[in-house]
Every structure is written in structure tokens, then in C-alpha cells.
Design an enzyme around this catalytic site. Sequence first.
Site, PDB file in Angstrom:
ATOM      1  N   ARG A 203      82.289  19.552  -1.239  1.00 26.72           N
ATOM      2  CA  ARG A 203      81.292  19.991  -2.229  1.00 26.72           C
ATOM      3  C   ARG A 203      79.876  19.836  -1.684  1.00 26.72           C
ATOM      4  O   ARG A 203      79.008  20.670  -1.936  1.00 26.72           O
ATOM      5  CB  ARG A 203      81.460  19.194  -3.533  1.00 26.72           C
ATOM      6  CG  ARG A 203      82.678  19.660  -4.345  1.00 26.72           C
ATOM      7  CD  ARG A 203      83.095  18.657  -5.397  1.00 26.72           C
ATOM      8  NE  ARG A 203      82.049  18.357  -6.346  1.00 26.72           N
ATOM      9  CZ  ARG A 203      81.981  17.230  -7.059  1.00 26.72           C
ATOM     10  NH1 ARG A 203      82.920  16.316  -6.921  1.00 26.72           N
ATOM     11  NH2 ARG A 203      81.003  17.053  -7.893  1.00 26.72           N
TER      12      ARG A 203
ATOM     13  N   ARG B 167      87.343  12.442 -12.254  1.00 30.28           N
ATOM     14  CA  ARG B 167      87.528  13.884 -12.042  1.00 30.28           C
ATOM     15  C   ARG B 167      88.363  14.143 -10.790  1.00 30.28           C
ATOM     16  O   ARG B 167      88.202  13.465  -9.783  1.00 30.28           O
ATOM     17  CB  ARG B 167      86.160  14.557 -11.864  1.00 30.28           C
ATOM     18  CG  ARG B 167      85.627  15.178 -13.121  1.00 30.28           C
ATOM     19  CD  ARG B 167      84.170  15.577 -13.017  1.00 30.28           C
ATOM     20  NE  ARG B 167      83.841  16.479 -11.919  1.00 30.28           N
ATOM     21  CZ  ARG B 167      82.617  16.994 -11.747  1.00 30.28           C
ATOM     22  NH1 ARG B 167      81.635  16.694 -12.586  1.00 30.28           N
ATOM     23  NH2 ARG B 167      82.360  17.792 -10.742  1.00 30.28           N
TER      24      ARG B 167
ATOM     25  N   ARG C   8      81.890   7.440 -10.900  1.00 33.37           N
ATOM     26  CA  ARG C   8      81.800   8.237 -12.135  1.00 33.37           C
ATOM     27  C   ARG C   8      83.138   8.254 -12.877  1.00 33.37           C
ATOM     28  O   ARG C   8      84.201   8.401 -12.281  1.00 33.37           O
ATOM     29  CB  ARG C   8      81.394   9.673 -11.814  1.00 33.37           C
ATOM     30  CG  ARG C   8      81.510  10.585 -13.051  1.00 33.37           C
ATOM     31  CD  ARG C   8      80.811  11.893 -12.899  1.00 33.37           C
ATOM     32  NE  ARG C   8      81.189  12.589 -11.684  1.00 33.37           N
ATOM     33  CZ  ARG C   8      80.515  13.624 -11.205  1.00 33.37           C
ATOM     34  NH1 ARG C   8      79.434  14.046 -11.822  1.00 33.37           N
ATOM     35  NH2 ARG C   8      80.917  14.205 -10.107  1.00 33.37           N
TER      36      ARG C   8
ATOM     37  N   LYS D  19      72.533  15.619 -12.605  1.00 33.85           N
ATOM     38  CA  LYS D  19      72.124  16.823 -13.363  1.00 33.85           C
ATOM     39  C   LYS D  19      72.645  16.760 -14.794  1.00 33.85           C
ATOM     40  O   LYS D  19      71.890  16.976 -15.745  1.00 33.85           O
ATOM     41  CB  LYS D  19      72.657  18.111 -12.686  1.00 33.85           C
ATOM     42  CG  LYS D  19      72.136  18.322 -11.270  1.00 33.85           C
ATOM     43  CD  LYS D  19      72.633  19.625 -10.680  1.00 33.85           C
ATOM     44  CE  LYS D  19      74.140  19.696 -10.460  1.00 33.85           C
ATOM     45  NZ  LYS D  19      74.673  18.706  -9.501  1.00 33.85           N
TER      46      LYS D  19
ATOM     47  N   ARG E  34      74.348  29.065  -8.463  1.00 32.55           N
ATOM     48  CA  ARG E  34      74.777  28.161  -7.412  1.00 32.55           C
ATOM     49  C   ARG E  34      74.829  28.841  -6.058  1.00 32.55           C
ATOM     50  O   ARG E  34      75.247  28.239  -5.082  1.00 32.55           O
ATOM     51  CB  ARG E  34      76.170  27.666  -7.768  1.00 32.55           C
ATOM     52  CG  ARG E  34      76.370  26.203  -7.563  1.00 32.55           C
ATOM     53  CD  ARG E  34      77.797  25.936  -7.970  1.00 32.55           C
ATOM     54  NE  ARG E  34      78.166  24.593  -7.792  1.00 32.55           N
ATOM     55  CZ  ARG E  34      78.082  23.648  -8.728  1.00 32.55           C
ATOM     56  NH1 ARG E  34      77.589  23.920  -9.898  1.00 32.55           N
ATOM     57  NH2 ARG E  34      78.496  22.446  -8.460  1.00 32.55           N
TER      58      ARG E  34
HETATM   59  P1  AP5 Z   1      76.181  13.256 -13.157  1.00 34.94           P
HETATM   60  O1  AP5 Z   1      75.107  13.398 -14.188  1.00 34.94           O
HETATM   61  O2  AP5 Z   1      77.589  13.415 -13.567  1.00 34.94           O
HETATM   62  O3  AP5 Z   1      75.848  14.158 -11.876  1.00 34.94           O
HETATM   63  P2  AP5 Z   1      75.831  15.746 -11.657  1.00 34.94           P
HETATM   64  O4  AP5 Z   1      74.653  16.073 -10.819  1.00 34.94           O
HETATM   65  O5  AP5 Z   1      75.962  16.439 -12.963  1.00 34.94           O
HETATM   66  O6  AP5 Z   1      77.118  15.864 -10.752  1.00 34.94           O
HETATM   67  P3  AP5 Z   1      78.328  16.882 -10.709  1.00 34.94           P
HETATM   68  O7  AP5 Z   1      79.257  16.302  -9.667  1.00 34.94           O
HETATM   69  O8  AP5 Z   1      78.874  17.139 -12.067  1.00 34.94           O
HETATM   70  O9  AP5 Z   1      77.682  18.136 -10.147  1.00 34.94           O
HETATM   71  P4  AP5 Z   1      78.407  19.270  -9.464  1.00 34.94           P
HETATM   72  O10 AP5 Z   1      77.302  20.236  -9.328  1.00 34.94           O
HETATM   73  O11 AP5 Z   1      79.122  18.943  -8.223  1.00 34.94           O
HETATM   74  O12 AP5 Z   1      79.601  19.599 -10.491  1.00 34.94           O
HETATM   75  P5  AP5 Z   1      79.832  20.764 -11.535  1.00 34.94           P
HETATM   76  O13 AP5 Z   1      80.539  20.179 -12.680  1.00 34.94           O
HETATM   77  O14 AP5 Z   1      78.600  21.543 -11.761  1.00 34.94           O
HETATM   78  O15 AP5 Z   1      75.980  11.801 -12.481  1.00 34.94           O
HETATM   79  C1  AP5 Z   1      76.872  11.336 -11.481  1.00 34.94           C
HETATM   80  C2  AP5 Z   1      77.173   9.837 -11.734  1.00 34.94           C
HETATM   81  O16 AP5 Z   1      75.992   9.073 -11.494  1.00 34.94           O
HETATM   82  C3  AP5 Z   1      77.609   9.502 -13.177  1.00 34.94           C
HETATM   83  O17 AP5 Z   1      78.597   8.526 -13.142  1.00 34.94           O
HETATM   84  C4  AP5 Z   1      76.319   8.947 -13.829  1.00 34.94           C
HETATM   85  O18 AP5 Z   1      76.598   8.005 -14.843  1.00 34.94           O
HETATM   86  C5  AP5 Z   1      75.613   8.325 -12.655  1.00 34.94           C
HETATM   87  N1  AP5 Z   1      74.158   8.418 -12.733  1.00 34.94           N
HETATM   88  C6  AP5 Z   1      73.410   9.479 -13.159  1.00 34.94           C
HETATM   89  N2  AP5 Z   1      72.100   9.214 -13.065  1.00 34.94           N
HETATM   90  C7  AP5 Z   1      72.002   7.948 -12.536  1.00 34.94           C
HETATM   91  C8  AP5 Z   1      70.895   7.104 -12.202  1.00 34.94           C
HETATM   92  N3  AP5 Z   1      69.620   7.507 -12.367  1.00 34.94           N
HETATM   93  N4  AP5 Z   1      71.171   5.889 -11.673  1.00 34.94           N
HETATM   94  C9  AP5 Z   1      72.460   5.481 -11.505  1.00 34.94           C
HETATM   95  N5  AP5 Z   1      73.546   6.230 -11.817  1.00 34.94           N
HETATM   96  C10 AP5 Z   1      73.309   7.458 -12.330  1.00 34.94           C
HETATM   97  O19 AP5 Z   1      80.818  21.718 -10.727  1.00 34.94           O
HETATM   98  C11 AP5 Z   1      82.137  21.356 -10.406  1.00 34.94           C
HETATM   99  C12 AP5 Z   1      82.855  22.525  -9.754  1.00 34.94           C
HETATM  100  O20 AP5 Z   1      82.904  23.631 -10.673  1.00 34.94           O
HETATM  101  C13 AP5 Z   1      82.214  23.098  -8.494  1.00 34.94           C
HETATM  102  O21 AP5 Z   1      82.579  22.381  -7.343  1.00 34.94           O
HETATM  103  C14 AP5 Z   1      82.741  24.534  -8.513  1.00 34.94           C
HETATM  104  O22 AP5 Z   1      84.069  24.586  -8.050  1.00 34.94           O
HETATM  105  C15 AP5 Z   1      82.752  24.868 -10.001  1.00 34.94           C
HETATM  106  N6  AP5 Z   1      81.502  25.511 -10.431  1.00 34.94           N
HETATM  107  C16 AP5 Z   1      80.596  25.025 -11.348  1.00 34.94           C
HETATM  108  N7  AP5 Z   1      79.567  25.877 -11.486  1.00 34.94           N
HETATM  109  C17 AP5 Z   1      79.804  26.918 -10.642  1.00 34.94           C
HETATM  110  C18 AP5 Z   1      79.075  28.098 -10.304  1.00 34.94           C
HETATM  111  N8  AP5 Z   1      77.871  28.380 -10.881  1.00 34.94           N
HETATM  112  N9  AP5 Z   1      79.625  28.940  -9.405  1.00 34.94           N
HETATM  113  C19 AP5 Z   1      80.811  28.695  -8.837  1.00 34.94           C
HETATM  114  N10 AP5 Z   1      81.535  27.564  -9.081  1.00 34.94           N
HETATM  115  C20 AP5 Z   1      81.044  26.695  -9.972  1.00 34.94           C
END
Ligand code: AP5
Length: 215
Positions: A172, A161, A127, A13, A88
Site C-alpha cells: 500500500r 483490518r 490499529r 486521514k 487516489r
Molecule cells: P487512521 O485515521 O485509520 O488512518 P488513515 O490515514 O485513514 O489510514 P488508512 O489505512 O485507512 O488509509 P488508506 O488510505 O490506506 O486506506 P483506505 O481505507 O482509504 O489512523 C491510523 C491509526 O493511527 C489508527 O489506529 C488511529 O487511531 C491512529 N492515529 C491517528 N491519528 C493519530 C495520532 N495523531 N497519533 C497517534 N495515533 C494516531 O483504503 C483501503 C483500500 O481500499 C486501498 O488500499 C484500496 O484497495 C481501496 N481504495 C480506497 N479508496 C480507493 C480509491 N479511491 N481508488 C482505488 N482503491 C481505493
Amino acid sequence: MRIVLVGPPGAGKGTQAAFLAQNLSIPHISTGDLFRANISQGTDLGKQAKSYMDAGQLVPDEVTIGMAKDRMEQPDAVNGFLLDGFPRNVSQAEALDVALKADDVKLDAVLDLEVPEDEVVKRIAGRRICRNESAHVFHVVYKQPATEGVCDVCGGELYQRDDDKEETVRKRLEVYHTQTEPIIDYYREQGLVVTISALGKVEEVTARAMVALGR
Ligand code: AP5
Ligand code: ZN
């Protein structure tokens, strides 16, 4: 355009949001990045969020919804935004609907990134992100920086991370299935969901996303 991006942790994402936001000239708003910035600045909000994030759980809605709304009210988001990681759960989706209605605007699309779980696990395990800016994202195999351990964008140190450890990732994923996936049905009823495969090269996924968004 007003777009919501959904997909499991590690789907790509954040990676896609960076390109899509640039292509569509809208800000990328990631609640995960906002929380991480607050944690590194040592704010009260960051302190509140950290224990939930480290446990792989959602930060409570009372904290999250206010923070997301504040960001959406910034001048750069008046004409559109790309939301990444928000909403979310269904109550966040309902709160977003109320806020949009108050401004007399609507979402244009909910882009759902589909990736099998074994691929998600590989993406998260490799990552590495930048200490200065958590939106600078790399991968030890799929997106290597020019110099090992150093951010190509700003020269910051790359690290894993805290919530990317195997046990937290499992939590997660469970939280994604139980709490976040229901928003896809919520938005499907509004006719907003477009689903694409997020497998393949980063630029192939971006091209697929642009077509799905009618651009
Ligand atoms: P990346 O782009 O980093 O993936 P992502 O989908 O953004 O993954 P996240 O783990 O950041 O999502 P998340 O929803 O768990 O975390 P968030 O920060 O929102 O890509 C992943 C890896 O793959 C990278 O190394 C990249 O280089 C590689 N890659 C990408 N595309 C590729 C491809 N096509 N081919 C090969 N490799 C590829 O949330 C974290 C925490 O914050 C949550 O657990 C929660 O505690 C809190 N939080 C955030 N938002 C909320 C909310 N709205 N409500 C409550 N808690 C929240
Ligand atoms: Zn950086």
C-alpha cells in the site's frame, strides 16, 4: 467547503476527517469505508473490490469513480464534502474535476497530511476497527477503547483490518508513492495544496488542519 484529504496509509486521514467533517458541517466521504461497508454487506461491488484491497492494490477506476460520484450526489453533499481516500490517482482526480465542473463548483483545498514512514507503520500495526462501522477507529496504544476489544461508540467487536498485515502495508505504501503522490503535484498546479504535519496528538493535528483551512 469541498476538501480533499491526502496522505499515506495510516496518516490519520479517517481519524482527522471525523473531527473536521463535524467542525465544518460537511459529510465525511471515505471510499475505503464505502468499500468495507459493501464487503460486509456482501454486495457485488464489495466482491469486486475485496481481492484488490487484500492485495494492497487500487480498486479499478471503473468501479471506484462511479461509487464516489454516486455518494457525492447524495443530498447531504450538495453544499460540500470532505473526501478521504479519493481521488487516489491522476485519472480519478481528472474525473473529479470533470464532475465538479459539470456542477459549476470547485474544490476549496487539498489538505496533505505529512507523516514519516516509521510512524505510519506504528499507527497501522496497532490499529483496530469496529465490525459494525469501519469509521470507528482505535489504536492499541494511542487510542485505547474503555474495554479492550470493544468499540466505545457502538459496542461492536474490534478487529485488525485484513490489509493491515505487514506485507500488504508495504504494498500500500508503494502504491501511495507511485500512484497517489502524483495527485499532490496535480493539485499544486491548481494552487490548492496545504501541507501540515500529522505528528502529535489527534486534537493538535485537528487544530493545525483548521488553521491551514483558514477556519
Ligand atoms: P487512521 O485515521 O485509520 O488512518 P488513515 O490515514 O485513514 O489510514 P488508512 O489505512 O485507512 O488509509 P488508506 O488510505 O490506506 O486506506 P483506505 O481505507 O482509504 O489512523 C491510523 C491509526 O493511527 C489508527 O489506529 C488511529 O487511531 C491512529 N492515529 C491517528 N491519528 C493519530 C495520532 N495523531 N497519533 C497517534 N495515533 C494516531 O483504503 C483501503 C483500500 O481500499 C486501498 O488500499 C484500496 O484497495 C481501496 N481504495 C480506497 N479508496 C480507493 C480509491 N479511491 N481508488 C482505488 N482503491 C481505493
Ligand atoms: Zn463501532
